[in-house]
Design an enzyme around this catalytic site. Structure first.
Site, PDB file in Angstrom:
ATOM      1  N   LYS A  77     -15.041   6.262   1.143  1.00 45.35           N
ATOM      2  CA  LYS A  77     -13.631   5.882   1.087  1.00 45.35           C
ATOM      3  C   LYS A  77     -13.307   5.118   2.367  1.00 45.35           C
ATOM      4  O   LYS A  77     -13.405   5.655   3.468  1.00 45.35           O
ATOM      5  CB  LYS A  77     -12.753   7.118   0.968  1.00 45.35           C
TER       6      LYS A  77
ATOM      7  N   ARG B 294       0.911   4.622  -1.088  1.00 48.81           N
ATOM      8  CA  ARG B 294       1.625   5.477  -0.122  1.00 48.81           C
ATOM      9  C   ARG B 294       3.098   5.602  -0.481  1.00 48.81           C
ATOM     10  O   ARG B 294       3.722   6.611  -0.202  1.00 48.81           O
ATOM     11  CB  ARG B 294       1.407   4.965   1.291  1.00 48.81           C
TER      12      ARG B 294
ATOM     13  N   ARG C 164      -5.735   6.137   9.743  1.00 49.10           N
ATOM     14  CA  ARG C 164      -6.764   7.057   9.234  1.00 49.10           C
ATOM     15  C   ARG C 164      -8.175   6.642   9.653  1.00 49.10           C
ATOM     16  O   ARG C 164      -9.151   7.038   9.027  1.00 49.10           O
ATOM     17  CB  ARG C 164      -6.640   7.148   7.715  1.00 49.10           C
TER      18      ARG C 164
ATOM     19  N   GLU D 133     -22.997   8.721   3.798  1.00 53.91           N
ATOM     20  CA  GLU D 133     -21.938   9.590   3.265  1.00 53.91           C
ATOM     21  C   GLU D 133     -22.306  10.111   1.874  1.00 53.91           C
ATOM     22  O   GLU D 133     -22.109  11.286   1.566  1.00 53.91           O
ATOM     23  CB  GLU D 133     -20.601   8.828   3.195  1.00 53.91           C
TER      24      GLU D 133
ATOM     25  N   LYS E  53     -14.303   3.681  -2.884  1.00 57.29           N
ATOM     26  CA  LYS E  53     -12.889   3.340  -2.924  1.00 57.29           C
ATOM     27  C   LYS E  53     -12.523   2.520  -1.698  1.00 57.29           C
ATOM     28  O   LYS E  53     -12.912   2.906  -0.602  1.00 57.29           O
ATOM     29  CB  LYS E  53     -12.064   4.642  -2.942  1.00 57.29           C
TER      30      LYS E  53
ATOM     31  N   TYR F 141      -5.124   2.021 -12.697  1.00 59.15           N
ATOM     32  CA  TYR F 141      -3.755   2.068 -13.217  1.00 59.15           C
ATOM     33  C   TYR F 141      -3.618   1.182 -14.454  1.00 59.15           C
ATOM     34  O   TYR F 141      -2.624   1.246 -15.161  1.00 59.15           O
ATOM     35  CB  TYR F 141      -2.770   1.630 -12.121  1.00 59.15           C
TER      36      TYR F 141
HETATM   37 ZN   LIG Z   1      -5.417  12.103   1.932  1.00 63.05          ZN
END
Ligand SMILES: [Zn+2]
Length: 324
Positions: free
Chosen positions: A195, A205, A217, A233, A248, A313
């Protein structure tokens, strides 16, 4: 062999023939539809930056799930907008929390849908970070306990799969251990393994009301410049017990989807994120692009890159288009 002996155009001469030799076949069977659950009843609020996507109360979620089921989309993934937020995201653990109630309501409606839950703290913390804080830093190991309790509460409510998206080190193992200890050894983990710290999450968000109140982040999500690190990862998540791994966002990371697909033997998912969706919608509204054609091309590209599962979506639209 080359021209004039070989003529690749021979196989492009009719739709029947093109269809016969097609290498990737986009199918509704691999789609997951993301949904945002909020408190109260009869709430259905469209997101200004994501036309067609809503924040909805549990009763409305069930109604839209009926539609999702009737279109043949096999799965939804739920994100929760809780009534209250606190520094540790404790409301995410409540048996009567928004996501837990939504799962139960979908189960009660006996819908033939897989219910996946996003497991993270950012929607539930007042600071908007994906972990708990200690002196302004995101504390990894203290976060694992809350994440695994959250996954357990989703499993108890009836979730079919849990999907940790926080990017804390060791979360997959912690969740697996917790689920197994409580006899949920058959609930699979779909890990957001690679991610990236991406600008494409902007509209989400707004949807999830989860923008960090300070900083960013970058100390836990991946640097967009790194590819080899994605394999590390993924390898760690698999070792810890991930059943499905995810990349992602999707569009700017098709190369990552491909190398992950080639490097492992589990199903690979890709998240066609909010920013990717909003760009298409905005351009389509302006009449600059043919929405249907662009969306089908994007999803075919993500699948061709190696993703068997696509969280998008556009899922309902795509299901309609593929049916007709
Ligand atoms: Zn989160």
């Amino acid at each position: 062999m080359s021209f004039p002996v070989d003529r690749p155009r021979r196989l492009r001469s009719s739709e029947k023939l093109r269809s016969l030799v097609r290498e990737s076949r986009l199918s509704t069977a691999g789609l997951v539809y993301p949904m945002f659950v909020c408190p109260a009843t009869k709430v259905r609020k469209e997101l200004s930056s994501m036309p067609g996507i809503y924040q909805q109360s549990v009763d409305q979620i069930v109604e839209e799930c009926r539609e999702v089921e009737s279109l043949g989309v096999p799965a939804v993934i739920l994100f929760g907008l809780p009534e209250s937020k606190d520094p540790e995201g404790k409301s995410s653990l409540k048996a009567d929390g928004v996501v837990q109630r939504a799962i139960e309501a979908i189960r009660k409606a006996k819908l033939d849908l897989l219910v996946i839950t996003d497991v993270c703290l950012c929607e539930y913390t007042d600071h908007g970070h994906c972990g708990v804080l200690n002196k302004g830093e995101i504390e990894n190991d203290a976060t694992l306990e809350i994440l695994s309790d959250q996954a357990l509460s989703h499993a108890r409510a009836g979730a079919d799969l849990v999907a940790p998206s926080d990017m804390m080190d060791g979360r997959v193992g912690a969740i697996r251990t917790k689920l197994d200890k409580h006899n949920f050894e058959n609930v699979p983990i779909m890990a957001y393994s690679a991610k990236y710290c991406s600008g494409f999450y902007g509209p989400f968000r707004e949807a999830a009301q989860s923008a960090p109140q300070f900083g960013d982040r970058r100390s836990y999500q991946m640097d967009p410049a790194n590819a080899r690190e994605a394999l590390k990862e993924v390898a760690m998540d698999l070792e810890e017990g991930a059943d499905i791994v995810m990349v992602k966002p999707a569009l700017p990371y098709l190369d990552i989807i491909r190398i992950v697909r080639d490097a492992c033997h589990v199903p690979v998912a890709a998240y066609n994120v909010s920013g990717e969706y909003s760009m298409v919608k905005a351009a389509a509204r302006n009449g600059w692009i043919d929405e249907k054609r662009i969306v089908l091309e994007i999803l075919t590209g993500i699948q061709r890159a190696g993703a068997e599962i696509v969280l998008t979506y556009h899922a309902k639209d795509v299901a309609r288009w593929l049916k007709s």
